[in-house]
Design an enzyme around this catalytic site. Structure first.
Site, PDB file in Angstrom:
ATOM      1  N   ARG A 115    -100.582 -21.250 -29.155  1.00  7.46           N
ATOM      2  CA  ARG A 115    -100.169 -21.976 -27.954  1.00  7.46           C
ATOM      3  C   ARG A 115     -99.162 -21.124 -27.194  1.00  7.46           C
ATOM      4  O   ARG A 115     -98.357 -20.382 -27.793  1.00  7.46           O
ATOM      5  CB  ARG A 115     -99.504 -23.312 -28.320  1.00  7.46           C
ATOM      6  CG  ARG A 115    -100.466 -24.391 -28.786  1.00  7.46           C
ATOM      7  CD  ARG A 115    -101.386 -24.878 -27.656  1.00  7.46           C
ATOM      8  NE  ARG A 115    -102.277 -25.955 -28.073  1.00  7.46           N
ATOM      9  CZ  ARG A 115    -103.537 -25.792 -28.476  1.00  7.46           C
ATOM     10  NH1 ARG A 115    -104.081 -24.580 -28.512  1.00  7.46           N
ATOM     11  NH2 ARG A 115    -104.270 -26.830 -28.800  1.00  7.46           N
TER      12      ARG A 115
ATOM     13  N   HIS B  10    -107.730 -18.651 -22.559  1.00  6.68           N
ATOM     14  CA  HIS B  10    -107.793 -19.680 -23.614  1.00  6.68           C
ATOM     15  C   HIS B  10    -109.240 -19.885 -24.065  1.00  6.68           C
ATOM     16  O   HIS B  10    -109.807 -20.978 -23.921  1.00  6.68           O
ATOM     17  CB  HIS B  10    -107.185 -20.992 -23.118  1.00  6.68           C
ATOM     18  CG  HIS B  10    -106.813 -21.913 -24.252  1.00  6.68           C
ATOM     19  ND1 HIS B  10    -105.724 -22.750 -24.219  1.00  6.68           N
ATOM     20  CD2 HIS B  10    -107.386 -22.121 -25.476  1.00  6.68           C
ATOM     21  CE1 HIS B  10    -105.649 -23.438 -25.346  1.00  6.68           C
ATOM     22  NE2 HIS B  10    -106.658 -23.068 -26.133  1.00  6.68           N
TER      23      HIS B  10
HETATM   24  P1  NAP Z   1    -104.007 -25.793 -39.488  1.00  2.00           P
HETATM   25  O1  NAP Z   1    -105.231 -25.789 -40.332  1.00  2.00           O
HETATM   26  O2  NAP Z   1    -103.255 -27.057 -39.332  1.00  2.00           O
HETATM   27  O3  NAP Z   1    -103.043 -24.658 -40.054  1.00  2.00           O
HETATM   28  C1  NAP Z   1    -101.731 -24.512 -39.627  1.00  2.00           C
HETATM   29  C2  NAP Z   1    -101.031 -23.480 -40.493  1.00  2.00           C
HETATM   30  O4  NAP Z   1     -99.725 -23.265 -39.968  1.00  2.00           O
HETATM   31  C3  NAP Z   1    -100.866 -23.951 -41.936  1.00  2.00           C
HETATM   32  O5  NAP Z   1    -101.053 -22.879 -42.821  1.00  2.00           O
HETATM   33  C4  NAP Z   1     -99.399 -24.411 -41.971  1.00  2.00           C
HETATM   34  O6  NAP Z   1     -98.775 -24.297 -43.254  1.00  2.00           O
HETATM   35  C5  NAP Z   1     -98.777 -23.414 -41.018  1.00  2.00           C
HETATM   36  N1  NAP Z   1     -97.511 -23.938 -40.503  1.00  2.00           N
HETATM   37  C6  NAP Z   1     -97.281 -25.046 -39.775  1.00  2.00           C
HETATM   38  N2  NAP Z   1     -95.978 -25.200 -39.517  1.00  2.00           N
HETATM   39  C7  NAP Z   1     -95.348 -24.153 -40.104  1.00  2.00           C
HETATM   40  C8  NAP Z   1     -94.011 -23.754 -40.209  1.00  2.00           C
HETATM   41  N3  NAP Z   1     -93.010 -24.470 -39.658  1.00  2.00           N
HETATM   42  N4  NAP Z   1     -93.732 -22.634 -40.904  1.00  2.00           N
HETATM   43  C9  NAP Z   1     -94.704 -21.922 -41.487  1.00  2.00           C
HETATM   44  N5  NAP Z   1     -96.020 -22.244 -41.419  1.00  2.00           N
HETATM   45  C10 NAP Z   1     -96.324 -23.349 -40.735  1.00  2.00           C
HETATM   46  O7  NAP Z   1    -104.358 -25.303 -38.011  1.00  2.00           O
HETATM   47  P2  NAP Z   1    -105.599 -24.408 -37.516  1.00  2.00           P
HETATM   48  O8  NAP Z   1    -106.843 -25.197 -37.439  1.00  2.00           O
HETATM   49  O9  NAP Z   1    -105.640 -23.175 -38.328  1.00  2.00           O
HETATM   50  O10 NAP Z   1    -105.155 -24.090 -36.008  1.00  2.00           O
HETATM   51  C11 NAP Z   1    -103.915 -23.494 -35.712  1.00  2.00           C
HETATM   52  C12 NAP Z   1    -103.621 -23.623 -34.224  1.00  2.00           C
HETATM   53  O11 NAP Z   1    -104.471 -22.762 -33.476  1.00  2.00           O
HETATM   54  C13 NAP Z   1    -103.898 -25.007 -33.623  1.00  2.00           C
HETATM   55  O12 NAP Z   1    -102.817 -25.895 -33.875  1.00  2.00           O
HETATM   56  C14 NAP Z   1    -104.049 -24.692 -32.153  1.00  2.00           C
HETATM   57  O13 NAP Z   1    -102.804 -24.789 -31.482  1.00  2.00           O
HETATM   58  C15 NAP Z   1    -104.507 -23.235 -32.135  1.00  2.00           C
HETATM   59  N6  NAP Z   1    -105.886 -23.097 -31.631  1.00  2.00           N
HETATM   60  C16 NAP Z   1    -106.097 -22.281 -30.555  1.00  2.00           C
HETATM   61  C17 NAP Z   1    -107.378 -22.111 -30.081  1.00  2.00           C
HETATM   62  C18 NAP Z   1    -107.660 -21.211 -28.925  1.00  2.00           C
HETATM   63  O14 NAP Z   1    -108.772 -21.214 -28.408  1.00  2.00           O
HETATM   64  N7  NAP Z   1    -106.727 -20.393 -28.513  1.00  2.00           N
HETATM   65  C19 NAP Z   1    -108.452 -22.785 -30.698  1.00  2.00           C
HETATM   66  C20 NAP Z   1    -108.202 -23.597 -31.773  1.00  2.00           C
HETATM   67  C21 NAP Z   1    -106.897 -23.755 -32.250  1.00  2.00           C
HETATM   68  P3  NAP Z   1     -99.268 -25.214 -44.478  1.00  2.00           P
HETATM   69  O15 NAP Z   1    -100.651 -24.710 -44.818  1.00  2.00           O
HETATM   70  O16 NAP Z   1     -98.307 -24.934 -45.544  1.00  2.00           O
HETATM   71  O17 NAP Z   1     -99.273 -26.624 -43.970  1.00  2.00           O
HETATM   72  C1  GLV Z   2    -107.860 -25.270 -28.677  1.00  2.89           C
HETATM   73  O1  GLV Z   2    -106.931 -24.698 -28.225  1.00  2.89           O
HETATM   74  C2  GLV Z   2    -107.787 -26.184 -29.772  1.00  2.89           C
HETATM   75  O2  GLV Z   2    -106.678 -26.550 -30.177  1.00  2.89           O
HETATM   76  O3  GLV Z   2    -108.850 -26.590 -30.271  1.00  2.89           O
END
Ligand code: NAP
Ligand code: GLV
Length: 334
Positions: free
Chosen positions: A246, A294
């Site tokens: 983000r 994005h």
């Molecule tokens: P997720 O499965 O919820 O994983 C989040 C990771 O971040 C987990 O490993 C979590 O640790 C870690 N985390 C959270 N808070 C933390 C902190 N304070 N300190 C250290 N580690 C922390 O999320 P995801 O599906 O991988 O997606 C991640 C993010 O990518 C989304 O929230 C979104 O904002 C972004 N995204 C962007 C796009 C794009 O097109 N640019 C698309 C999709 C998603 P734990 O495992 O220990 O809980």
């Molecule tokens: C895209 O940014 C998502 O969070 O799926």
């Protein structure tokens, strides 16, 4: 009486029985900003044949299930009977800012085709930087046939912040290209080939051991502005930043200052504080920053509809919420 039964047709449908059936119809409300509703509605109706699936309009009947992306507060203010809220993305930061109905679970997309896209995007950005493809492209544009000294993977350790659904897949993909890969998460993890760090106590060791930094954290109060002067300064000299999470994770001016001072070599950015990125923003024209709109991991409609419909059906059949993948922990905010 079964839930979600179709409205009966024919002479045997008295006004009374039709009213009972109408009350029992499962209602799904679709309220997604920046999304063409019609193909979603058609797909959801096909996947949930017993349900009334409608695009939300102010004053519409209260729904059993909400399918949302950055909805207005008014949407939730009008809902009295929601059983679950499905977010058609991975990140729930926009939802977490709203007043949500108390006790109603929020379910994010669980991969649904996003992690492979994210792995493609990040590997592309890492390899493009590591192999100096921008430099070769510039040389070739001038008709120059020139070689650069091959770089060593060992000199380009990649640190991945966030080892969730996306960060884990990205880390595994980078390992396949022989990069030393480090990962940082809130709780301790073990991923083959990845040196894992966790918690605030280990973040500095993680940063100091990384040269390329990939941000795949959710946006929460703990992670906002995490890519700032003091954290990015800890990266190895010639560091490179890839932000695909983000825009609010990154302090824009700090990144530019560290690139212009020579401590960082550049950045690839897919997400921004304001989207679309305003025309006057310095990121657009910075020679060492690559901007994409994005698009690193898009929501894939068919996969997402299949996943959400299967979860709604599971809940309708009595499955406990905790058995669904992707249920958001409201205390953690992701
Ligand atoms: P997720 O499965 O919820 O994983 C989040 C990771 O971040 C987990 O490993 C979590 O640790 C870690 N985390 C959270 N808070 C933390 C902190 N304070 N300190 C250290 N580690 C922390 O999320 P995801 O599906 O991988 O997606 C991640 C993010 O990518 C989304 O929230 C979104 O904002 C972004 N995204 C962007 C796009 C794009 O097109 N640019 C698309 C999709 C998603 P734990 O495992 O220990 O809980
Ligand atoms: C895209 O940014 C998502 O969070 O799926």
């Amino acid at each position: 009486m079964p839930r979600g039964i179709r409205w009966p047709k024919g002479p045997n449908c008295s006004r009374w029985s039709c009213e009972i059936l109408q009350t029992d119809l499962m209602r799904v409300s679709f309220c997604c900003t920046d999304t063409k509703a019609q193909p979603w509605l058609e797909g959801l109706r096909a996947a949930l044949p017993g349900a009334a699936v409608e695009a939300w309009a102010a004053g519409a009947a209260a729904a059993d299930y909400a399918i949302v992306w950055a909805p207005p507060q008014q949407f939730f203010d009008e809902q009295s009977g929601l059983k679950a809220i499905f977010n058609i993305g991975a990140g729930v930061d926009a939802l977490m800012k709203l007043r949500l109905p108390r006790g109603v679970p929020v379910v994010r997309l669980d991969d649904a085709g996003m992690s492979v896209q994210m792995a493609e995007y990040v590997c592309h950005a890492v390899i493009r930087h590591f192999r100096e493809f921008d430099g070769y492209e510039a040389d070739v544009a001038q008709g120059k046939w020139s070689y650069r000294k091959p770089r060593l993977h060992a000199d380009y350790p990649v640190g991945v912040m966030g080892l969730g659904v996306l960060g884990t897949r990205v880390s595994r993909a980078l390992v396949q290209f022989d990069f030393p890969v480090l990962g940082w998460s809130r709780s301790a993890k073990s991923i083959p080939g990845v040196q894992c760090f966790s918690g605030a106590a280990e973040v500095n060791d993680f940063l100091m051991a990384s040269r390329i930094l990939v941000c795949l954290l959710p946006l929460t109060p703990d992670t906002e502005n995490i890519l700032r002067h003091d954290t990015l300064s800890r990266l190895q000299p010639g560091g490179y930043v890839i932000n695909v999470a983000r825009g609010r994770h990154l302090v824009d001016e700090d990144l530019i200052a560290l690139i212009d001072s020579g401590h960082l070599a550049g950045a690839t950015l897919d997400v921004f504080r304001n989207e679309p990125l305003p025309a006057a923003h310095p990121f657009w024209k910075h020679p060492k920053i690559t901007v994409t709109p994005h698009t690193s991991a898009r929501t894939l409609r068919e996969e997402s509809i299949g996943q959400i419909a299967a979860k709604i059906q599971a809940l309708q059949n009595g499955a406990p919420v905790a058995t669904l993948a992707g249920v958001v922990d409201p205390k953690k905010g992701y």
